[in-house]
Design a protein around this motif. Sequence first.
Motif, PDB file in Angstrom:
ATOM      1  N   GLU A  91      -0.910   6.128   2.353  1.00 52.43           N
ATOM      2  CA  GLU A  91      -2.165   5.687   2.582  1.00 52.43           C
ATOM      3  C   GLU A  91      -1.769   4.497   3.773  1.00 52.43           C
ATOM      4  N   ALA A  92      -2.656   4.691   4.658  1.00 51.64           N
ATOM      5  CA  ALA A  92      -2.662   3.926   5.981  1.00 51.64           C
ATOM      6  C   ALA A  92      -3.613   3.127   6.441  1.00 51.64           C
ATOM      7  N   MET A  93      -3.463   2.049   6.811  1.00 53.16           N
ATOM      8  CA  MET A  93      -4.706   1.277   7.462  1.00 53.16           C
ATOM      9  C   MET A  93      -3.953   0.856   8.981  1.00 53.16           C
ATOM     10  N   ASN A 106      -1.084  13.627   2.201  1.00 51.73           N
ATOM     11  CA  ASN A 106      -0.019  13.965   1.470  1.00 51.73           C
ATOM     12  C   ASN A 106       0.726  15.232   1.781  1.00 51.73           C
ATOM     13  N   LEU A 146       1.372   0.495   6.166  1.00 53.19           N
ATOM     14  CA  LEU A 146       1.413   1.742   5.317  1.00 53.19           C
ATOM     15  C   LEU A 146       2.064   1.819   4.054  1.00 53.19           C
ATOM     16  N   LYS A 147       1.740   2.707   3.182  1.00 52.66           N
ATOM     17  CA  LYS A 147       2.303   2.783   1.792  1.00 52.66           C
ATOM     18  C   LYS A 147       2.621   4.209   1.778  1.00 52.66           C
ATOM     19  N   GLU A 185      -8.747   3.644   8.166  1.00 54.10           N
ATOM     20  CA  GLU A 185      -8.101   3.976   6.943  1.00 54.10           C
ATOM     21  C   GLU A 185      -7.947   5.584   6.591  1.00 54.10           C
ATOM     22  N   PHE A 186      -6.919   5.947   6.369  1.00 53.66           N
ATOM     23  CA  PHE A 186      -6.796   7.308   5.994  1.00 53.66           C
ATOM     24  C   PHE A 186      -5.584   7.525   5.035  1.00 53.66           C
ATOM     25  N   SER A 187      -5.709   8.723   4.197  1.00 56.18           N
ATOM     26  CA  SER A 187      -4.524   9.143   3.413  1.00 56.18           C
ATOM     27  C   SER A 187      -4.224  10.436   3.605  1.00 56.18           C
ATOM     28  N   TYR A 206       2.950  10.659  -1.049  1.00 55.10           N
ATOM     29  CA  TYR A 206       1.599  10.307  -0.507  1.00 55.10           C
ATOM     30  C   TYR A 206       1.570   9.045   0.592  1.00 55.10           C
ATOM     31  N   GLU A 234       8.274   3.581   5.469  1.00 57.62           N
ATOM     32  CA  GLU A 234       7.052   2.997   6.220  1.00 57.62           C
ATOM     33  C   GLU A 234       7.643   2.499   7.514  1.00 57.62           C
TER      34      GLU A 234
END
Lengths: 486, 143
Positions: free
Chosen positions: B99-101, B56, B87-88, B52-54, B97, B24
């Motif tokens: 996940e972002a904001m 992988n 971020l995760k 927000e988007f993800s 994977y 991160e």
Amino acid sequence: MMETKKPEFNKVSDYIWEISKDYREDMRVPVRVYSSRALLDEMDLQVYDQISNVATLPGIQKYAYCMPDGHSGYGFPIGGVAAMDSEDGVISPGGIGFDINCGMRLIRTNLTIDDVQPKLRELIDVLYDRVPAGVGKGGILKLNKQEFKELVDEGARWCIDKGYGWGEDLERIELNGRAQYADSSKISEKAIKRGLDQVGTLGSGNHYLEIQHVLEENVVDSGLAKKWGLFPGQIVVMFHCGSRGFGHQVATEYLKLFLDVMKSKYGIKIRDRELASAPFNSPEGQDYFKAMGCAVNMGFANRQTILHRIRNSFEKVFGQSAEDMEMHQVYDISHNRASLEEHEVDGEKKKLIVHRKGATASFGPGRKEVPELYRDDGQPVIIGGSMETGSWLLAGTEDAKQTWYTTAHGSGRTMSRTQAKKKYRGEKLQKRLEEQGIYIKATSYAGLAEEAGGAYKPIDEVVETTHQAGLSKKVAKMKPIGNIKG
Amino acid sequence: MPYSFVEGATMADVAFEATGKNLEELFESAGKAVTKSMIENIESIEEETSVEFSLNHGSVDRLLHDFLDELVYYKDAENLFFSGYMLKIRKEEGKYYLEAMLKGEKINPDKHELVVNVKAVSWHKYEVKKKEDAWKAFVILDV
């Protein structure tokens, strides 16, 4: 951080230096660097690594070439030229660059330095207002997605049909302003979204719009200059930009696609991931070619729209119509493009996919690629210099067939952006240039410092090298008097 | 967040090295380096809006590359610069994977001191690696 050492060169002539195929065992062809001795000595060493990597690409014919303005880039060097057999060779997005169809346009006028000098500031200010430049500036055209797709299928013609330009402009653009092979079904939604609001934008970095002066002592071929509408004392306009975010996105996406299939599907091994390639004759290769064609068309359409605004701006400042000021386009050339062309290889005619990255086509007299208007003389070649040193108009030659009819594209950097920013200050540079009679407006002082003349190779030596090596012949040099830097 | 621009790696473009104690942090450092190369006063970007988007990918270097490509995409498509990163990143069955904001604001030349436009994230010499307890990335941007 680089461990690169200079390779051994075999001198072919005063302007051609060869690196043998034995330099590295994975090279398929030798390298030829077109350069004067002085330019060769100053070239950064990574150029040789990068051009040797190009020499490993499947299907490459004869030589990997580096032009005299060559400098290290990412993947291909800037100034790199490679032709692959279209039957069994590859196409490589890195051999074209992210800024697909980055190119130059030159427009003439019947105005003289005496007409323009008193109104120069006003002219630059009006152009600065009307031609969007810099990061985050929206474009001249407001399009919906469908219109954008039509535009990238049709190129400059789309703009002219909508009233942005003159019919005659088309015959003064490479490919008549349209890559016929473009197919908008091969581009993504993201690419469209990235480009939608950027038709008619200059961009930033080394992109510029310049008012230039043709000095009598700088006209080398007065016959051709006259035939092409140039005369001593004249004011001309030159600008440099490409296909903007749309082209960048097309290249970004296809590079990744190629990385996914290159080794697993086609068994292609490369030294540098930026050189990711796919066979030209493969679904992926063909899709990229068609998507690249859309970006080529976006580049032509972008410059066409800007030309329209330039004509408008002159009309506002000088109170005459663009027609009365004879603002005819001289030519529009691309220096980041791959093109399917027929060339002679060891006496045999072959269809080649010619990659030119930071290199300009230079087709000589009689070639079908040259518009009829110029076919007797060879195509106009525009080599843009830094904002201090001036730019050149040249003509394509038959001799240029030694490099697949290719010549240089600009000055070529000798100093990194960070070095340039340490050495020059934007405000000071602007003042110094003003004292030299060059009025500059920039969207960023830091960006301006990065483009100082001292950060580039001497343009006259680059041009002289192309002239002496037979790659293009000098017509005239133009000196800047006003510049908008994106 | 640590990142530094690297001299001598490229003549016409921008090179940087980014680090992070975990992925991160690495992604945030690299993201900020991309933004910093375009704007001098990165601290002036306010958190007015968010996206927000993800993403992988099977490899971490491809995931970081895709992430940086998104920043470049939003800069043109939405005119956005970002300053806030949530971020995760997790790894499941051999796949990463993200996940972002991201929080930021519209580009404003009156407020943001613009330097140069990033066209793309190149692959030349691109590298992501873990050394001892830290992640490191080397990136060249086409500007």
